[in-house]
Write a protein that holds these residues in place. Sequence first.
Motif, mmCIF file in Angstrom:
data_model
loop_
_atom_site.group_PDB
_atom_site.id
_atom_site.type_symbol
_atom_site.label_atom_id
_atom_site.label_comp_id
_atom_site.label_asym_id
_atom_site.label_seq_id
_atom_site.Cartn_x
_atom_site.Cartn_y
_atom_site.Cartn_z
ATOM 1 N N UNK A 75 1.073 -7.914 -6.589
ATOM 2 C CA UNK A 75 0.753 -6.483 -6.610
ATOM 3 C C UNK A 75 -0.675 -6.167 -6.218
ATOM 4 N N UNK A 76 -1.669 -6.780 -6.853
ATOM 5 C CA UNK A 76 -3.065 -6.484 -6.487
ATOM 6 C C UNK A 76 -3.390 -6.912 -5.065
ATOM 7 N N UNK A 77 -2.832 -8.058 -4.634
ATOM 8 C CA UNK A 77 -3.143 -8.556 -3.304
ATOM 9 C C UNK A 77 -2.609 -7.642 -2.205
ATOM 10 N N UNK A 94 -6.383 -4.557 -0.887
ATOM 11 C CA UNK A 94 -6.992 -4.601 0.449
ATOM 12 C C UNK A 94 -6.979 -3.241 1.144
ATOM 13 N N UNK A 95 -5.938 -2.491 0.944
ATOM 14 C CA UNK A 95 -5.855 -1.168 1.575
ATOM 15 C C UNK A 95 -6.922 -0.238 1.010
ATOM 16 N N UNK A 96 -7.124 -0.305 -0.297
ATOM 17 C CA UNK A 96 -8.149 0.548 -0.928
ATOM 18 C C UNK A 96 -9.549 0.120 -0.498
ATOM 19 N N UNK A 97 -9.728 -1.215 -0.441
ATOM 20 C CA UNK A 97 -11.054 -1.711 -0.063
ATOM 21 C C UNK A 97 -11.390 -1.282 1.367
ATOM 22 N N UNK A 98 -10.418 -1.358 2.267
ATOM 23 C CA UNK A 98 -10.652 -0.969 3.655
ATOM 24 C C UNK A 98 -11.006 0.515 3.760
ATOM 25 N N UNK A 149 -8.557 -7.373 5.953
ATOM 26 C CA UNK A 149 -7.308 -7.055 6.677
ATOM 27 C C UNK A 149 -6.387 -8.273 6.723
ATOM 28 N N UNK A 150 -6.971 -9.493 6.992
ATOM 29 C CA UNK A 150 -6.150 -10.706 7.005
ATOM 30 C C UNK A 150 -5.561 -10.986 5.632
ATOM 31 N N UNK A 151 -6.345 -10.722 4.580
ATOM 32 C CA UNK A 151 -5.838 -10.892 3.218
ATOM 33 C C UNK A 151 -4.640 -9.985 2.971
ATOM 34 N N UNK A 152 -4.777 -8.708 3.391
ATOM 35 C CA UNK A 152 -3.674 -7.765 3.199
ATOM 36 C C UNK A 152 -2.436 -8.178 3.996
ATOM 37 N N UNK A 153 -2.643 -8.631 5.252
ATOM 38 C CA UNK A 153 -1.508 -9.051 6.085
ATOM 39 C C UNK A 153 -0.779 -10.220 5.451
ATOM 40 N N UNK A 154 -1.538 -11.222 4.981
ATOM 41 C CA UNK A 154 -0.903 -12.384 4.346
ATOM 42 C C UNK A 154 -0.154 -11.969 3.093
ATOM 43 N N UNK A 155 -0.721 -11.058 2.326
ATOM 44 C CA UNK A 155 -0.054 -10.599 1.099
ATOM 45 C C UNK A 155 1.249 -9.891 1.431
ATOM 46 N N UNK A 156 1.220 -9.068 2.495
ATOM 47 C CA UNK A 156 2.453 -8.358 2.877
ATOM 48 C C UNK A 156 3.518 -9.337 3.389
ATOM 49 N N UNK A 216 3.895 -2.703 -3.796
ATOM 50 C CA UNK A 216 3.897 -1.560 -2.899
ATOM 51 C C UNK A 216 2.483 -1.310 -2.385
ATOM 52 N N UNK A 217 2.427 -0.627 -1.273
ATOM 53 C CA UNK A 217 1.131 -0.256 -0.690
ATOM 54 C C UNK A 217 0.790 1.156 -1.119
ATOM 55 N N UNK A 218 -0.439 1.541 -0.843
ATOM 56 C CA UNK A 218 -0.902 2.885 -1.173
ATOM 57 C C UNK A 218 -0.039 3.931 -0.477
ATOM 58 N N UNK A 219 0.284 3.693 0.782
ATOM 59 C CA UNK A 219 1.068 4.670 1.537
ATOM 60 C C UNK A 219 2.489 4.771 1.012
ATOM 61 N N UNK A 220 3.110 3.614 0.720
ATOM 62 C CA UNK A 220 4.478 3.634 0.196
ATOM 63 C C UNK A 220 4.557 4.418 -1.106
ATOM 64 N N UNK A 221 3.623 4.155 -2.004
ATOM 65 C CA UNK A 221 3.639 4.827 -3.297
ATOM 66 C C UNK A 221 3.319 6.319 -3.139
ATOM 67 N N UNK A 222 2.319 6.615 -2.292
ATOM 68 C CA UNK A 222 1.932 8.009 -2.124
ATOM 69 C C UNK A 222 3.038 8.840 -1.501
#
Length: 898
Positions: free
Chosen positions: A539-541, A545-549, A563-570, A876-882
Amino acid sequence: MDMESKKLDIFSDFFPDTIEILDNISELITIQDLNMRIVWANKASGQSVTTERSDLIGRKCYEIWHQRDIPCAGCPVVEALKSGRPSKSEIKTPDGRYWNIRSYPIRGKDTSIIGALELTQDITSQKKAEQALIESEKSYRHLYESSMIGWWRTSIKEGIFLKANLAAVNALGFESESDLIGKYRSTDFYPAEERQQLLKMLKEDGQVDRYEAHLTLRDGLKRTVLLSARAYPEKGFVEGSVINITDHKETLEALNRAINNYSNLYENLRDGAATVNMDGRIVECNPAFRKMLGYSKEEISNLSYNDITPPKWHAAEAGIINKQVLTNGYSENYEKEYRRKDGTIFPVELRTYLLKDASGKPTGMWAFVRDITELKRAEELLKRSERRYRSLVETITEGMAIVDFDENILFANSAACKIFGYTLEELIGINLRQIILPEDFNKILAETGKRKNGITSKYEFSIRRRDNQIRHLYISVTPYQDTYGNVEGAIGLFSDVTERKIEKEERQKLKDQLERAQRMESLAILAGGVAHDLNNILGPLVAYPEMILMKLPPDSPARKQIAMLGKSAREAADVIQDLLTLARRGRYEMKPTDINEVIESYLESANLAELKSRNPNILLETALDRDIGCISGSTPHLLKVIMNLVINAFDAMTSGGKLTIKTGQARLDKLYGGLSTIEKGDYIIVRVRDTGIGIEEKNLKYIFEPYYSKKEMGSSGSGLGLSVVYGIVKDHRGYYDVNSTVGVGTEFILYFPLCTTQVERHHDAQDTIGGTETILVIDDVAEQREIARELLSSLGYAVTTVNNGREAIKYLSKHSVDIIILDMIMEKDFDGLDTYGSILKYHPSQKAVIVSGFSATERVSQTMELGAGQYIKKPYTLKQLGLAIRKELDKNKIPSHA
């Protein structure tokens, strides 16, 4: 001109004037080449095997007359061709005939041997005559040597014994012929007066017939004999017979005693005995005869043979008497009927003998008679039993057949004819080699060997019917014995188990499918538990990353790493999603879907573009039927099916190849593979075919199991690709076929039920994901609550969190919020459904968004039926939840007007 005609022309050069002569000779004449093939044969040769002589040309004599594959031993043709000299031999053929064969070599103009002339004469009659003569001589010699009558020969001049058989030697008191021959005269044994009488009779009549003589043997014993003799002056000897009748008086006395006892024997016979005169009048009969007819002795003496015989038998019996009794002196056993005194008719068996007086004149007939009423009753019972047996044999559904030890069919019932596909006339006499498949015949021969040892057995074998159908039979075989208990063959009771065998194979296939399904289910339960825990960890991973970006400046060097961290997490979340798909199937958001659009969507994806860039030597073609209907499905999951099948195909074509994707529609009641039946109806069909390495048949049943692969570990994919395909197809109530040939390629065929509802086509223009409304987050995992708080707070919402359903109810009993974020999996006895049901008691219109680390379950569906709206999966990502929250908050919202 054919080759055989050319050969005949060559030989004709050496017989220019004799061919016509040879053609009309009664001997069998053939001309043969160096390979012993017949190039010419005369008429007699053809007639000997009842065929046209033209049919002999090109064949070999030992094949025609001897039914052999090689020349006969001592064949004169072989010898003539080999030695260049004439040769002859006698040969017996399989049909019992004898042949005198002569062969002469034929030489060409250069004196080399070019063939042979064979002359064959049927000497069967001559041979049989010779054998008969030999047998006759043997019989005569045996009769002479073994006769109880003494035979002798003496010289006329001296009276010396020249020859005598053993009976004559013994009659004169000697033990061996050597003791008598050449040493004694016949006159040495007779009294003087008898010797003179014998010589007188021989001189006057030339013979003596049954003269009673009294001999004195060399040891002084007296013996009475009957002498018969005949003189042969021209040959110089007397020849005759001698019979020892010393014990004749004792024999006569014994005979008189037997005659005296005859009356008792005759009277006490169990069978009837009767004597009639030539007029048919009964002159004598025993008590058994009178008893079977019911007459007294006085009554029966007034009856004739015809009086006790029903009229219908008179003519037949008269024929037997004339043709047998009067001609041969007796009759064979024959059957007729008698009439008793009370008028009842009963069957008898009798044998009749002719009686004659001393002059040989017939005086009457004597008959032995047996009442065969019980025998006839037994025969009738036997016939009834045989009819019942025949009826049983003909009405049973199992085939029955009897064969000899050469596998020839001797008997078959109607069921056997039906199973084999032959009529009874065609089947009787046929050999099992013509019916049983070659690969099973050694089994039959082995079983026949058991039958010779009296062993019973059961086994299966396969046949080819007359209509060329292959059928599988199960048979029980026992030894077949003749009336003396000798095993002559086998009797088999068999049934056609072809359908049963196919059903058994199908049952085994279904069993394998069930075991595979159970295995998949067990793996799914394990996968689901692991995926839930991993989702919470990821969940945090996924979210941070989206919030940090969003907070980092555009030129920050850390943006690439984040961004690479977020991609790997997804990507990790995608693998977990595969596990969830495997674990909790059947809870997708199903709606009418155009499978062509799903395929085209993948064909335009970045994933496929990357695959093609890595594999430029693979050609991808599509043949999508635009007239097909739609299916009820989940587009994201169907997209994953297409993606996994394409990836699998690319992995199979490491050296390049061709990938073809086709769609179509058909009405089916079974899969194209043929064995599995399906619910009859219309199906949308997707075919994905590659020209790769193929899959071995033994591995096909394992390919849908998680992490089962022949690929190098870690070379591609998560190991769940085909497992996910299997799960998604089953969740869409679909079916699949897999056809593969090693070295040729593999084709996956998917079948989805046709959906009658049309595809809905709309576009979601909602991009706003923020707001100022109040939100309550309910989650039992602290990290998930914190992630949700930070994400939603960053979007402008006022966020409150609680760690379980009971605290949420307590909070909402005093407060209200615009929407709740509800985790489904919390306390064991109070999950998301329980929580939402209780909240509605305080706030009946409470809006909610459901989140879960699992795929949608039945509890999720029930919660949504109560009024909960969107459902999203963790992580979930920020966009999915929002987007989910915004969509639910805006539902049923009255739009503002300018």
